[in-house]
Design a protein around this motif. Sequence first.
Motif, short mmCIF file in Angstrom:
data_model
loop_
_atom_site.label_atom_id
_atom_site.label_comp_id
_atom_site.label_asym_id
_atom_site.label_seq_id
_atom_site.Cartn_x
_atom_site.Cartn_y
_atom_site.Cartn_z
N LYS A 206 31.89 7.40 68.97
CA LYS A 206 31.61 8.51 69.87
C LYS A 206 32.23 9.81 69.37
O LYS A 206 31.58 10.86 69.34
CB LYS A 206 32.12 8.18 71.27
N ARG A 209 30.42 11.08 66.24
CA ARG A 209 29.19 11.78 66.57
C ARG A 209 29.47 13.21 67.04
O ARG A 209 28.76 14.15 66.70
CB ARG A 209 28.43 11.03 67.66
N ARG A 210 30.50 13.34 67.87
CA ARG A 210 30.85 14.67 68.38
C ARG A 210 31.24 15.60 67.24
O ARG A 210 30.83 16.77 67.20
CB ARG A 210 32.00 14.56 69.39
N LEU A 213 28.22 16.73 65.23
CA LEU A 213 27.50 17.80 65.94
C LEU A 213 28.22 19.14 65.79
O LEU A 213 27.59 20.16 65.51
CB LEU A 213 27.38 17.43 67.42
N TYR A 252 21.00 15.19 66.70
CA TYR A 252 20.79 14.83 68.10
C TYR A 252 20.44 13.35 68.22
O TYR A 252 20.91 12.65 69.13
CB TYR A 252 19.67 15.68 68.71
N ILE A 255 23.75 11.41 67.87
CA ILE A 255 24.68 11.43 69.02
C ILE A 255 24.12 10.70 70.24
O ILE A 255 24.88 10.34 71.14
CB ILE A 255 25.06 12.88 69.41
N THR A 256 22.81 10.45 70.27
CA THR A 256 22.25 9.71 71.40
C THR A 256 21.99 8.24 71.05
O THR A 256 21.49 7.48 71.87
CB THR A 256 20.92 10.34 71.85
#
Length: 297
Positions: A206, A209-210, A213, A252, A255-256
């Motif tokens: 998590k 991913r942040r 981004l 995107y 991250i999803t």
Amino acid sequence: MAVESDYRDWIALLKPRVMTLVVFTGVIGLLVAPGHLNPVLAFTAILCIAVAAGACGAINMWYDRDIDAIMRRTRDRPIPAGRIQPGPALGFGVTLAAGSVLVMGLVVNIPAALILALSVCFYVFVYTMWLKRRTPQNIVIGGAAGAFPAVIGWAAVTGSVDLIPLVLFGIVFIWTPPHFWSLALWANDDYRRAGVPMLPVVSGAKETRRQILLYTIVLVPLTMVPYLMGFSGLPYGITAGLLGLIFLERVYRVITDRQDEAGNSLTGDAPAKAAFKYSILYLFALFGALAIDRLIG
């Protein structure tokens, strides 16, 4: 029991796929620099960048042979597979590194040779030997090593460093974390098994991913700086914007996605793997657009 090697194993030591991107950014730095360089000197400069990049790959494989033997992605490399012994691999890398810097200094110019030497030392001593096994920020700081070639290409032509090559350096530097962390998400199990503190291993998928981004959000406007400075024209500006939007769309998807959290790394076409592959195309296309824009403009 040692296995006999052939020329392909020595080529593999050079990490030719990594070398391709390094050489390409070096060529772009040379092409967009103001002034003219004799074609023979230009070829020599690019050859030195390629040889130095290969030398870094060989030394990296020598130093990381223990963890390469553990990771599925790397265990068939020449040293862990027993096809090349560590000593000759190290000698090969050191000889190539020293030779590339010496030729750059004697044939092209001293500033380019000094930056080339700095890039080799940074990759070997700072990234490979110091950062990689100690901190999840290894690829952030170590990314500077891969950002030098455009500066070296520029210095080969001009004998100096200006603001524009520093912008190109910054683009590659900021591009490296989302590029490599996408691979790290995909190959998370490998890095955990080898005890390498990549960000997904230390902070989880998590947070990785942040961070991917955040770096991509910084990267996209940074790629517009050559256009905003007037160094490039509208064709580059439009291309950079479109490539950036596609990159953000790939991020995107990362991250999803939750596939890598389920332990499915190295399987299927996960979004992280797709983002990693696109990031390579992205840098090629971005720097290629800058060179074409300059040459036709």
